[in-house]
Design an enzyme around this catalytic site. Structure first.
Site, PDB file in Angstrom:
ATOM      1  N   GLY A 199       0.294  -4.782   0.420  1.00  0.00           N
ATOM      2  CA  GLY A 199      -1.021  -5.353  -0.493  1.00  0.00           C
ATOM      3  C   GLY A 199      -0.885  -5.419  -1.457  1.00  0.00           C
TER       4      GLY A 199
ATOM      5  CD  GLU B 234      -3.465  -7.317   2.831  1.00  0.00           C
ATOM      6  OE1 GLU B 234      -3.921  -7.820   3.440  1.00  0.00           O
ATOM      7  OE2 GLU B 234      -3.087  -6.250   2.841  1.00  0.00           O
TER       8      GLU B 234
ATOM      9  CB  ALA C  90      -0.784   0.434   1.480  1.00  0.00           C
TER      10      ALA C  90
END
Length: 696
Positions: free
Chosen positions: A104, A107, A63
């Site tokens: 992220g 993910e 992220a």
């Protein structure tokens, strides 16, 4: 579709290419076009499968940390929404992973049906290091791929794993040697031809069955993974969220994960750890060193001294891939030093962190000598001899006589004046302080002490070299004790007074451990050896009522079985000793001091507050370029609790007005200069300013 996302087609496979330099972070400006591209691929009847790939040096690295705490972080489409969309596609979706696929990024990849990795790829969920847990399904999906015991270890440690290990663990489905995108397209075509079903990770429960029947193995793994996490919220939240993946339905566990993430991201601990993340990067930016400055080439290092510090420094350089020549005054001293180095590497082999082959290779990178002339081919020569100016100057005269032109001459002094050492040479521009911390092969901090005549390229070389040998380098100026030890002195200035007035060693140490330090000051002194401080005080003509008396009793700490505490039968566990309590009472009576009850808060005010005050003086004097540099020094060199972000970040949270008010109180009461608020600290408190807002 946009400058950040492009789509091409190859034989029924849509290749969605992300290009958000430098590391393809999942910023809001990327999430928008990516969501649209995935929707378009879903709705296009000609598309049989999807490959999600990235341009540049890495797949999505995570992220965008700079957006945390802002509206952009939660704005739609969010990362969880992207992950949900990917999982909903009825067509096979393949993530083509290369570089460092972290947080992220992993993910996102786990929301694809399949993952194909380049052989050099690394994957991991390091959010815990920012005081967070994965907030887009990482703690719920990873256990379904690896099993919960492996997942909790990966998530709580935050340590990435390589492609081969990821394949063995079940994180990826294939590892390829070359042309990652082409191989991923081939993989997607194969899955499309098979016709499915393409089961999303969220629907895979087979690796959770055993834990659902009996949680004992998972709970043991979670306990082991979190055992070193005292005082930190994120590791425990990570373990709980993985446990939720076992005990709750997917959607419910996912919702709980998001709740935990939002709670952590708004908390002081995560703010502190994110501060440290950026602070470490800021520390690499040194005022006055422009992009036109080029580093010197360092191909070989000389280390003078094979004792604990010299040997550790030599190991640090060899571990970083540099050959080292160690100089000592005698072959006997060299034998002792090399025996210790070999023993240290042997411990690493026994723990499995080093192979015998790697150990042999590192040992072969050392050479030994008793002749200064053998250092003439070294690009950097660093001394680690006795901490006395006359000794240092004598050693530097010998170094200068043999060092080649352009070689960097470094001192490992902890306190002494680097400018005075440099002035004793004909090339002060080549002289710099490299203050390692013991054990130097383990401790992360490297204080780079820039003298008034140290050349810019020498400073830059030291910074780059520090990172090469896996240290966290911070450039500081010349003063007694530099940043870390100068503040340490301020922290300890009133400790004896606290003992005499009513506190006990165990109370003070408990306050420090409750604060988040691994050890309190008295336990630390016992570990280091009380005689060291005693000897230093004598050399400076100083005394310490309690400290000197303890040493005169032959109590030097753990090595003698007695110090400020008692160590029974060789134990390293400190126990309160009635003999020390009696000594303190006797000295109190001799001095006519009335003992009283001292609160834990008072101990903080008389130890940690002065440390912050000294940090403010260091900033006034420009010994440190920015408050965050001080935080990096204390986090990496002195065990300041990570969850508090360093002394200057913590001071902002504590309240600068509160700190100044109490410093004024203790200054009025004691008259000690250590409590007299620094002008910078007082100014910030009066104007509502903060250390966080200060720039270099």
């Amino acid at each position: 579709m946009s400058e950040y996302v492009t789509v091409t087609h190859e034989g029924g496979i849509a290749i969605i290419m992300i290009d958000n330099p430098p590391v393809n972070a999942m910023s809001f400006h990327l999430r928008q076009p990516l969501y649209k591209a995935i929707e378009a691929a879903r709705d296009d009847a000609s598309v049989e499968g999807v490959v999600l790939a990235c341009a540049g040096r890495t797949f999505v690295s995570g992220a965008d940390i700079s957006e945390f705490g802002s509206e952009k972080a939660l704005a739609s489409p969010s990362l969880p929404e992207l992950c949900s969309l990917l999982e909903s596609l009825p067509k096979p979706v393949v993530a083509a992973i290369h570089g460092t696929t972290l947080g992220g990024g992993l993910e996102l990849a786990m929301s694809c049906h399949y993952r194909v990795a380049d052989k050099g790829a690394k994957v991991g969920l390091p959010e815990v290091k920012l005081g967070l847990l994965p907030g887009a399904g990482g703690t719920i999906r990873l256990p379904r791929l690896t099993g919960p015991e492996t997942a909790v270890k990966m998530i709580v440690s935050g340590t990435p794993i390589g492609a081969a290990q990821a394949l063995a663990a079940g994180v990826v489905d294939a590892v390829v040697e070359s042309d990652l995108t082409a191989e991923a397209v081939k993989f997607a075509k194969g899955k499309a031809t098979e016709g499915g079903p393409h089961i999303p990770v969220s629907a895979r429960d087979d690796k959770l069955v055993a834990a659902r029947n009996d949680l004992a193995a998972f709970d043991a793994a979670a306990k082991e993974a979190t055992k070193k996490s005292r005082g930190l919220d994120a590791p425990l939240a990570c373990a709980q969220s993985v446990r939720n993946a076992i005990t709750l339905p997917f959607d419910e566990a996912l919702a709980k994960e998001r709740e935990l993430f939002i709670k952590l991201v708004s908390g002081d601990q995560s703010r502190a750890q994110r501060h440290l993340f950026f602070a470490e990067r800021e520390a690499a930016k040194v005022p006055g060193i422009g992009k036109d400055v080029q580093p010197r080439n360092i191909a070989k290092v000389g280390v003078i001294g094979a004792g604990t510090m010299g040997g550790g420094i030599a190991m640090a350089f060899v571990n970083g891939g540099l050959p080292v020549t160690i100089l000592e005054m005698s072959d006997e001293a060299l034998d002792r030093g090399f025996a210790t180095i070999e023993k240290n590497y042997g411990i690493s082999v026994s723990r499995g962190s080093l192979t015998e082959e790697a150990k042999a290779k590192r040992m072969a990178s050392f050479s030994r000598t008793t002749d200064y002339a053998d250092l003439s081919d070294c690009d950097l020569i660093i001394e680690a001899v006795f901490e006395e100016m006359s000794v240092k100057k004598d050693v530097f005269a010998k170094i200068e006589a043999v060092a080649k032109p352009g070689a960097i001459l470094a001192t490992n002094t902890s306190y002494l004046d680097v400018d005075a050492i440099a002035a004793n040479t004909s090339r002060p521009q080549d002289v710099i302080g490299l203050h390692f911390f013991s054990p130097a092969n383990v401790m992360k901090l490297l204080e780079i002490v820039r003298g008034k005549e140290t050349a810019a390229d020498v400073v830059l070389t030291a910074l780059q070299l520090g990172r090469k040998i896996a240290k966290v380098p911070v450039v500081v100026g010349v003063c007694h004790g530099f940043v870390g030890n100068r503040m340490l002195g301020a922290r300890g200035e009133d400790l004896e007074a606290l003992l005499l007035e009513g506190a006990s060693p165990e109370q003070i140490d408990r306050v420090f451990t409750d604060f988040g330090f691994v050890m309190g000051p008295f336990a630390m002194w016992d570990l280091a050896g009380l005689d060291i401080g005693w000897r230093n005080r004598k050399s400076l003509g100083k005394t310490a009522v309690i400290g000197d008396a303890v040493c005169e009793m032959g109590r030097f700490g753990q090595k003698t079985g007695k110090g400020m505490y008692l160590y029974e039968n060789g134990s390293r566990t400190p126990k309160p000793d009635p003999e020390i309590a009696a000594l303190i009472e006797d000295k109190t009576k001799e001095l006519g001091i009335a003992r009283r009850e001292i609160s834990d808060q008072e101990i903080i005010e008389r130890t940690i507050y002065p440390m912050v005050n000294e940090g403010a003086r260091i900033l006034e004097e420009k010994i440190a370029a920015r408050p965050s540099d001080i935080d990096i020094v204390w986090i990496n060199g002195y065990g300041f609790p990570v969850g508090k972000g360093g002394p200057m970040f913590w001071a902002d949270l504590e309240g600068l007005s509160k700190i100044v008010a109490q410093l004024d109180h203790w200054h009025a009461k004691t008259g000690k200069a250590v409590f007299d608020p620094a002008p910078l600290l007082r100014s910030l408190a009066e104007t509502g300013g903060s250390f966080a807002a200060m720039k270099a």
